[in-house]
Design a protein around this motif. Structure first.
Motif, PDB file in Angstrom:
ATOM      1  N   PRO A  66      27.271   4.914   4.157  1.00  0.00           N
ATOM      2  CA  PRO A  66      27.136   3.695   3.370  1.00  0.00           C
ATOM      3  C   PRO A  66      26.961   4.037   1.893  1.00  0.00           C
ATOM      4  O   PRO A  66      25.917   4.516   1.493  1.00  0.00           O
ATOM      5  N   LEU A  67      27.982   3.847   1.079  1.00  0.00           N
ATOM      6  CA  LEU A  67      27.931   4.207  -0.333  1.00  0.00           C
ATOM      7  C   LEU A  67      26.981   3.308  -1.114  1.00  0.00           C
ATOM      8  O   LEU A  67      27.057   2.097  -1.047  1.00  0.00           O
ATOM      9  N   GLY A  68      26.091   3.928  -1.883  1.00  0.00           N
ATOM     10  CA  GLY A  68      25.205   3.182  -2.778  1.00  0.00           C
ATOM     11  C   GLY A  68      24.103   2.431  -2.077  1.00  0.00           C
ATOM     12  O   GLY A  68      23.505   1.546  -2.652  1.00  0.00           O
ATOM     13  N   MET A  69      23.820   2.751  -0.832  1.00  0.00           N
ATOM     14  CA  MET A  69      22.809   2.021  -0.084  1.00  0.00           C
ATOM     15  C   MET A  69      21.519   2.833  -0.028  1.00  0.00           C
ATOM     16  O   MET A  69      21.271   3.554   0.924  1.00  0.00           O
ATOM     17  N   PRO A  70      20.675   2.756  -1.088  1.00  0.00           N
ATOM     18  CA  PRO A  70      19.417   3.503  -1.087  1.00  0.00           C
ATOM     19  C   PRO A  70      18.424   2.850  -0.146  1.00  0.00           C
ATOM     20  O   PRO A  70      18.630   1.732   0.301  1.00  0.00           O
ATOM     21  N   PRO A  71      17.328   3.521   0.163  1.00  0.00           N
ATOM     22  CA  PRO A  71      16.303   2.909   0.996  1.00  0.00           C
ATOM     23  C   PRO A  71      15.816   1.604   0.381  1.00  0.00           C
ATOM     24  O   PRO A  71      15.845   1.435  -0.838  1.00  0.00           O
ATOM     25  N   ALA A  72      15.368   0.681   1.227  1.00  0.00           N
ATOM     26  CA  ALA A  72      14.951  -0.638   0.761  1.00  0.00           C
ATOM     27  C   ALA A  72      13.835  -0.568  -0.280  1.00  0.00           C
ATOM     28  O   ALA A  72      13.697  -1.460  -1.094  1.00  0.00           O
ATOM     29  N   ASN A 112      35.532   3.318  -4.768  1.00  0.00           N
ATOM     30  CA  ASN A 112      34.401   3.160  -3.858  1.00  0.00           C
ATOM     31  C   ASN A 112      33.471   2.072  -4.384  1.00  0.00           C
ATOM     32  O   ASN A 112      32.990   2.165  -5.510  1.00  0.00           O
ATOM     33  N   SER A 113      33.232   1.050  -3.578  1.00  0.00           N
ATOM     34  CA  SER A 113      32.295  -0.005  -3.946  1.00  0.00           C
ATOM     35  C   SER A 113      30.878   0.492  -3.756  1.00  0.00           C
ATOM     36  O   SER A 113      30.525   0.968  -2.682  1.00  0.00           O
ATOM     37  N   ILE A 114      30.076   0.392  -4.808  1.00  0.00           N
ATOM     38  CA  ILE A 114      28.662   0.741  -4.716  1.00  0.00           C
ATOM     39  C   ILE A 114      27.932  -0.578  -4.512  1.00  0.00           C
ATOM     40  O   ILE A 114      28.046  -1.494  -5.332  1.00  0.00           O
ATOM     41  N   ARG A 115      27.188  -0.665  -3.422  1.00  0.00           N
ATOM     42  CA  ARG A 115      26.556  -1.926  -3.036  1.00  0.00           C
ATOM     43  C   ARG A 115      25.031  -1.834  -3.103  1.00  0.00           C
ATOM     44  O   ARG A 115      24.470  -0.751  -3.004  1.00  0.00           O
ATOM     45  N   ALA A 116      24.404  -2.985  -3.251  1.00  0.00           N
ATOM     46  CA  ALA A 116      22.942  -3.047  -3.324  1.00  0.00           C
ATOM     47  C   ALA A 116      22.345  -2.701  -1.973  1.00  0.00           C
ATOM     48  O   ALA A 116      22.767  -3.239  -0.949  1.00  0.00           O
ATOM     49  N   GLY A 117      21.359  -1.810  -1.984  1.00  0.00           N
ATOM     50  CA  GLY A 117      20.663  -1.434  -0.761  1.00  0.00           C
ATOM     51  C   GLY A 117      19.555  -2.409  -0.401  1.00  0.00           C
ATOM     52  O   GLY A 117      18.968  -2.323   0.667  1.00  0.00           O
ATOM     53  N   ARG A 118      19.280  -3.330  -1.310  1.00  0.00           N
ATOM     54  CA  ARG A 118      18.240  -4.332  -1.074  1.00  0.00           C
ATOM     55  C   ARG A 118      18.470  -5.516  -1.994  1.00  0.00           C
ATOM     56  O   ARG A 118      19.264  -5.447  -2.929  1.00  0.00           O
ATOM     57  N   SER A 119      17.775  -6.593  -1.747  1.00  0.00           N
ATOM     58  CA  SER A 119      17.833  -7.763  -2.630  1.00  0.00           C
ATOM     59  C   SER A 119      16.867  -7.558  -3.783  1.00  0.00           C
ATOM     60  O   SER A 119      15.865  -6.862  -3.643  1.00  0.00           O
ATOM     61  N   GLY A 120      17.169  -8.157  -4.925  1.00  0.00           N
ATOM     62  CA  GLY A 120      16.296  -8.044  -6.081  1.00  0.00           C
ATOM     63  C   GLY A 120      16.998  -8.462  -7.347  1.00  0.00           C
ATOM     64  O   GLY A 120      18.074  -9.058  -7.320  1.00  0.00           O
ATOM     65  N   VAL A 121      16.381  -8.136  -8.470  1.00  0.00           N
ATOM     66  CA  VAL A 121      16.929  -8.465  -9.787  1.00  0.00           C
ATOM     67  C   VAL A 121      17.264  -7.152 -10.493  1.00  0.00           C
ATOM     68  O   VAL A 121      16.437  -6.240 -10.554  1.00  0.00           O
ATOM     69  N   ILE A 122      18.476  -7.070 -11.035  1.00  0.00           N
ATOM     70  CA  ILE A 122      18.904  -5.880 -11.759  1.00  0.00           C
ATOM     71  C   ILE A 122      18.145  -5.832 -13.079  1.00  0.00           C
ATOM     72  O   ILE A 122      18.180  -6.784 -13.858  1.00  0.00           O
ATOM     73  N   GLY A 123      17.430  -4.736 -13.328  1.00  0.00           N
ATOM     74  CA  GLY A 123      16.648  -4.591 -14.549  1.00  0.00           C
ATOM     75  C   GLY A 123      17.421  -3.897 -15.650  1.00  0.00           C
ATOM     76  O   GLY A 123      17.542  -4.419 -16.756  1.00  0.00           O
ATOM     77  N   HIS A 124      17.944  -2.711 -15.346  1.00  0.00           N
ATOM     78  CA  HIS A 124      18.662  -1.919 -16.347  1.00  0.00           C
ATOM     79  C   HIS A 124      19.953  -1.394 -15.742  1.00  0.00           C
ATOM     80  O   HIS A 124      19.953  -0.921 -14.607  1.00  0.00           O
TER      81      HIS A 124
END
Length: 144
Positions: A66-72, A112-124
């Motif tokens: 899973p590309l770009g899927m860091p731990p929650a 390669n699509s890098i996807r969010a590993g969790r929900s949230g607000v992008i800070g930087h």
């Protein structure tokens, strides 16, 4: 060791020799690639696994990466492979859900699509379109 690795809908034949050598030499679909792994956290590699039945060597069952899927719990989104950022799909302050596409990274002529590993607000957002990125380089961070 020989592996079949599936990324998205594409399957790659990957052969690795000595994982402790620098650079690590990988043959990907017949193309030689030299990889310089970053060792931020020491990882102990087993000398020889006692039970090799858990290894997926040349059994034609691809591994799913899973590309770009860091731990929650992670605040940062890291590059899963080295490449070039060709598109950024979000902006700082934007709310995203787990699985949303954040950016597109091109590596070995594959997008390669890098996807969010969790929900949230992008800070930087720490990269720009056209930037060359390293493996595990932080691309963007969540605010929380």
């Amino acid at each position: 060791m020989r592996y079949s690795i599936k990324i998205g809908e594409q399957t790659y034949s990957v052969e690795l020799d000595n994982l402790e050598a620098r650079p690590v030499v990988a043959m990907v679909n017949g193309e030689k690639i030299e990889v310089w792994p970053e060792e931020e956290t020491p990882v102990a590699l087993p000398e020889k696994p006692a039970d090799q039945s858990s290894l997926r060597q040349s059994d034609n069952r691809p591994s799913e990466i899973p590309l770009g899927m860091p731990p929650a719990s992670s605040r940062g989104v890291a590059a899963p492979i080295p490449g070039v950022i060709i598109e950024i799909k979000v902006a700082a302050g934007q709310s995203v859900n787990r699985g949303d596409e954040l950016c597109v990274l091109e590596a070995m002529k594959m997008k390669n699509s890098i996807r969010a590993g969790r929900s949230g607000v992008i800070g930087h957002i720490l990269v720009s379109t056209g930037d060359q990125v390293r493996h595990n380089q932080i691309l963007m961070e969540f605010t929380d």
